[in-house]
Scaffold this active site. Structure first.
Site, PDB file in Angstrom:
ATOM      1  N   ASP A 185       0.866  -1.153   0.000  1.00 21.74           N
ATOM      2  CA  ASP A 185       0.000   0.000   0.000  1.00 21.74           C
ATOM      3  C   ASP A 185       0.922   1.229   0.000  1.00 21.74           C
ATOM      4  O   ASP A 185       2.141   1.114   0.143  1.00 21.74           O
ATOM      5  CB  ASP A 185      -0.954  -0.023   1.211  1.00 21.74           C
ATOM      6  CG  ASP A 185      -2.171   0.849   0.967  1.00 21.74           C
ATOM      7  OD1 ASP A 185      -3.218   0.592   1.574  1.00 21.74           O
ATOM      8  OD2 ASP A 185      -2.067   1.782   0.129  1.00 21.74           O
TER       9      ASP A 185
HETATM   10  C1  GLC Z   1      -4.309   4.296  -0.251  1.00 18.26           C
HETATM   11  C2  GLC Z   1      -5.207   3.148   0.117  1.00 18.26           C
HETATM   12  C3  GLC Z   1      -5.280   2.056  -0.920  1.00 18.26           C
HETATM   13  C4  GLC Z   1      -5.121   2.652  -2.307  1.00 18.26           C
HETATM   14  C5  GLC Z   1      -3.725   3.221  -2.404  1.00 18.26           C
HETATM   15  C6  GLC Z   1      -3.468   3.895  -3.761  1.00 18.26           C
HETATM   16  O1  GLC Z   1      -3.587   4.736   0.858  1.00 18.26           O
HETATM   17  O2  GLC Z   1      -4.986   2.533   1.383  1.00 18.26           O
HETATM   18  O3  GLC Z   1      -6.535   1.401  -0.755  1.00 18.26           O
HETATM   19  O4  GLC Z   1      -5.306   1.650  -3.291  1.00 18.26           O
HETATM   20  O5  GLC Z   1      -3.437   4.149  -1.363  1.00 18.26           O
HETATM   21  O6  GLC Z   1      -4.285   5.007  -3.905  1.00 18.26           O
END
Ligand code: GLC
Length: 735
Positions: free
Chosen positions: A280
């Site tokens: 993430d």
């Molecule tokens: C965010 C979220 C995740 C998302 C990623 C990219 O922090 O936790 O669900 O896909 O970043 O945007």
């Protein structure tokens, strides 16, 4: 003989094809330098951010692509923009390895569908698959290869803002929704230009954050982890999902992004997953504040060794992975295996064969906000609506009303119906509740609007105009709830009440004595106890996307008979949380006649609305349960049947739900577990025999030794219209 030859030919061609992808992966890998291998494991956000504050990459995107130092971007949108970057990769870089573009297509690209928690309320996996299919068609036309969805985190705590992104509290319903989205996004051919790779997230246990506070500590038994939180992930992997995303949280002391038990032992060892795992956003970097990594280099070492293949925005792999390999801290084999996984998905997507097939500007123009996708958002919105209360058949409304007051801070909101994570959603495309009612009724009905109050403010000076309008109208439609930024990421709430002065606004409108309907627009269960007790009709609409107003008007005026069922329990008071239907019995289950049992002294110890609850404009009656057998062996199945009758005056759709309870096990078992359901349409007065099969798979659980088995003993089976109003029967499993 001919059949055999044909069969042999088909097998050898398909074996050759499968071998071709693996061979092609290995042939590219053999040509790559160490830096180029690392590059495939680096993902940056294009457009508005490249690199986090720590050790920000000081080169621009184009330079990184040219040197093969980045393999993926997120947040780059459009056939043209992605083509420009892809061109550098596949025409100018040394090895011409295509980029993979990812994006959070959570409930729509430009044509916004209902939030996932709303779609889960449809209890219609086929509908959800169609929604995902349409989202993939639209997003892929805009250069997107890969969506960071489905989010499959089980959520038992509505204080957690990301409950809006998932499919609620139940692992069975959540698994079906996860599989539906994987199939919808990936279709039958991942190499087609209108299918996109799925990414199951957040792996894993993220929804179990203590206190419902986002990013907070997660700590539960391996049994709970496997039986509740991991089940949708396993189902989605078995459905062929191409990728997963590691979660921010720790699990019992080990952050997911450095969790070898999770990313390697379970995901690869047990589930045989051969795609790749992306972190993430900066979750590798967060191993430092978690307190398991001393610096970004150490974090990268832990992550790659745990099985985390691609680094989203932490700059750890970009800055340190090559050195870790040179210093012998990370073996070349580990590096190669991660690169192989990424290349494999790029090959499966067909990006090596035609890196520009997602970059067709003409297709993009035709696909974005097509009338077909808009119609799909409307149908999804209709089926996502849950009727919570309808005293004296107050609804549906007649269309010949003379004067309607539409009031409340969400009645004419253009942005909030999009919900969180609306990606490229545009408020100008939203049909508000007010718009929808106007669209529905002719010129003969006078429709007036007053905001009355804001969503979060404490000002009551707008009450008067709204009250006066209601007093002179036939009926009041009051739209209240949360603003869309009160749920989603980093949006946990310590209370579940309506924000601001909205509840007192509803009370004042109720005091006028005119008929009142409350429509909720929210991203989580709310403690609307006063409204439930005092208002005649209550509708849960969540955030329904661009066709919000038309879908709500269809329900209000009877052109669609609501069929939604809650995928989450509504508490009466936030102090009851966590509250969920598939809880354990404990040694002292609540008994109103016995003080020394498990309960709260200061409120009624039941949910405001239970899991699986939802009303219709008609009524359904259930016969007693008939079992094909009362005794089965551990490897046998039995059939459960009931007669369901539409005992009302309107055609309608019912979600018939089947639960079981294992009465005695080697470990404690939940008082109910959803094991099957079916959504049936019945004309007024029509009856239908509904049959379910209880297979051994539906009775298995992790026993005292963590073996996934069926244990002999007595079971209860329940069938009904929600998790409380059920018929029950007993059967026994014998050795
Ligand atoms: C965010 C979220 C995740 C998302 C990623 C990219 O922090 O936790 O669900 O896909 O970043 O945007």
């Amino acid at each position: 003989m001919k059949k055999f030859i044909l069969f042999f030919l088909v097998c050898s061609i398909s074996f050759a094809q499968k071998k071709t992808i693996e061979q092609r992966v290995d042939s590219v890998l053999a040509l790559m330098t160490l830096d180029e291998k690392v590059g495939q494991l680096v993902q940056y956000s294009g457009g508005w951010a490249t690199g986090t504050e720590t050790e920000k990459s000081n080169e621009g995107s184009d330079a990184l692509i040219l040197k093969g130092k980045v393999g993926s971007f997120l947040n780059v949108v459009g056939a043209e923009a992605t083509k420009k970057m892809q061109k550098i990769a596949v025409e100018q870089s040394r090895l011409k390895i295509p980029l993979i573009f990812g994006l959070d297509v959570i409930h729509g690209f430009r044509a916004t569908f209902p939030i996932p928690l709303a779609e889960a309320s449809s209890w219609n996996p086929a509908l959800v698959e169609k929604s995902a299919r349409w989202q993939a068609i639209e997003a892929s036309s805009a250069g997107i290869h890969w969506t960071f969805n489905p989010m499959v985190d089980i959520a038992r705590d509505p204080r957690w803002g990301r409950i809006m992104e998932g499919s609620g509290e139940d692992p069975y319903l959540g698994s079906l929704m996860a599989v539906a989205r994987v199939k919808g996004y990936q279709g039958n051919d991942l190499s087609a230009n209108n299918t996109i790779a799925a990414c199951i997230k957040h792996f894993a246990g993220y929804g179990g954050a203590e206190g419902g506070r986002d990013y907070n500590t997660v700590d539960f038994s391996e049994r709970t982890f496997r039986e509740v939180y991991l089940r949708p992930f396993k189902a989605a992997v078995e459905a062929g999902a191409a990728t997963l995303m590691a979660s921010f949280n720790e699990i019992g002391g080990v952050p997911s992004s450095a969790n070898k038990f999770l990313l390697t032992k379970i995901l690869r060892g047990e589930w045989k997953f051969d795609g790749f795992v992306v972190s993430d956003w900066n979750s590798i970097g967060e191993l430092i504040p978690h307190g398991v990594a001393k610096d970004l280099k150490h974090a990268g070492e832990l992550a790659i060794k745990a099985g985390l293949d691609m680094d989203m925005e932490a700059n750890s792999y970009y800055n340190h992975l090559a050195d870790l390999v040179k210093e012998g801290k990370v073996s070349p084999q580990i590096l190669d295996e991660s690169v192989r996984r990424v290349l494999r998905i790029k090959f499966r997507l067909g990006l090596f064969d035609d890196p520009y097939k997602y970059c067709d500007v003409e297709r993009e123009k035709k696909s974005i906000m097509s009338k077909e996708i808009i119609q799909a958002t409307l149908q999804s919105a209709r089926e996502s609506i849950v009727l919570l209360k309808n005293e004296n058949k107050f609804l549906p409304l007649k269309k010949d009303l003379k004067k309607i007051a539409v009031v409340g801070p969400l009645a004419n909101s253009k942005d909030n119906p999009l919900g969180g994570w609306d990606q490229q959603g545009n408020p100008k495309n939203v049909v508000t509740v007010l718009d929808g009612i106007k669209n529905k009724l002719g010129e003969n009905t006078e429709i007036n609007y007053e905001e009355g109050c804001t969503i979060e403010g404490n000002e009551k000076d707008g009450f008067g105009k709204a009250i006066n309008l209601v007093k002179t109208s036939d009926i009041a439609i009051v739209v209240v709830g949360e603003s869309r930024n009160m749920s989603g990421e980093a949006s946990s709430r310590a209370t579940l009440d309506l924000p601001g002065v909205q509840e007192s606004f509803v009370e004042e409108i109720q005091k006028t004595g005119r008929p009142v309907i409350v429509i909720l627009m929210n991203g989580r269960p709310l403690t609307i106890t006063w409204i439930q007790q005092n208002v005649s009709a209550v509708i849960e609409s969540w955030y329904l996307g661009i066709q919000t107003g038309n879908a709500i008007a269809d329900v209000l005026f009877g052109d669609y008979n609501p069929s939604g069922k809650l995928p989450v329990t509504f508490p009466r008071y936030v102090g009851q949380v966590p509250i969920y239907y598939n809880h354990k019995n404990t040694g002292r289950p609540y008994d109103p006649k016995n003080h020394y049992t498990s309960y709260y002294m200061d409120l009624e110890n039941t949910p405001l609305y239970p899991f699986g609850y939802g009303l219709s404009y008609t009524t359904f009656s259930y016969s007693d349960i008939f079992l094909s057998k009362n005794k089965i062996k551990k490897d046998e199945s039995l059939t459960v049947s009931v007669e369901v009758k539409n005992s009302g005056t309107q055609d309608g759709t019912e979600v018939v739900q089947l639960y079981i309870r294992d009465l005695v096990g080697s470990v404690t078992r939940p008082v109910k577990e959803l094991k099957d359901f079916t959504k049936i349409f019945l004309k007024a007065g029509e009856s239908k025999k509904v049959e379910f099969t209880i297979t051994p798979e539906k009775l298995k659980f992790y026993d005292i030794n963590m073996n996934f088995v069926v244990e002999p003993g007595d079971f209860k089976v329940f069938v009904g219209t929600n998790s409380v109003d059920v018929k029950e029967a007993l059967f026994t499993v014998v050795d």
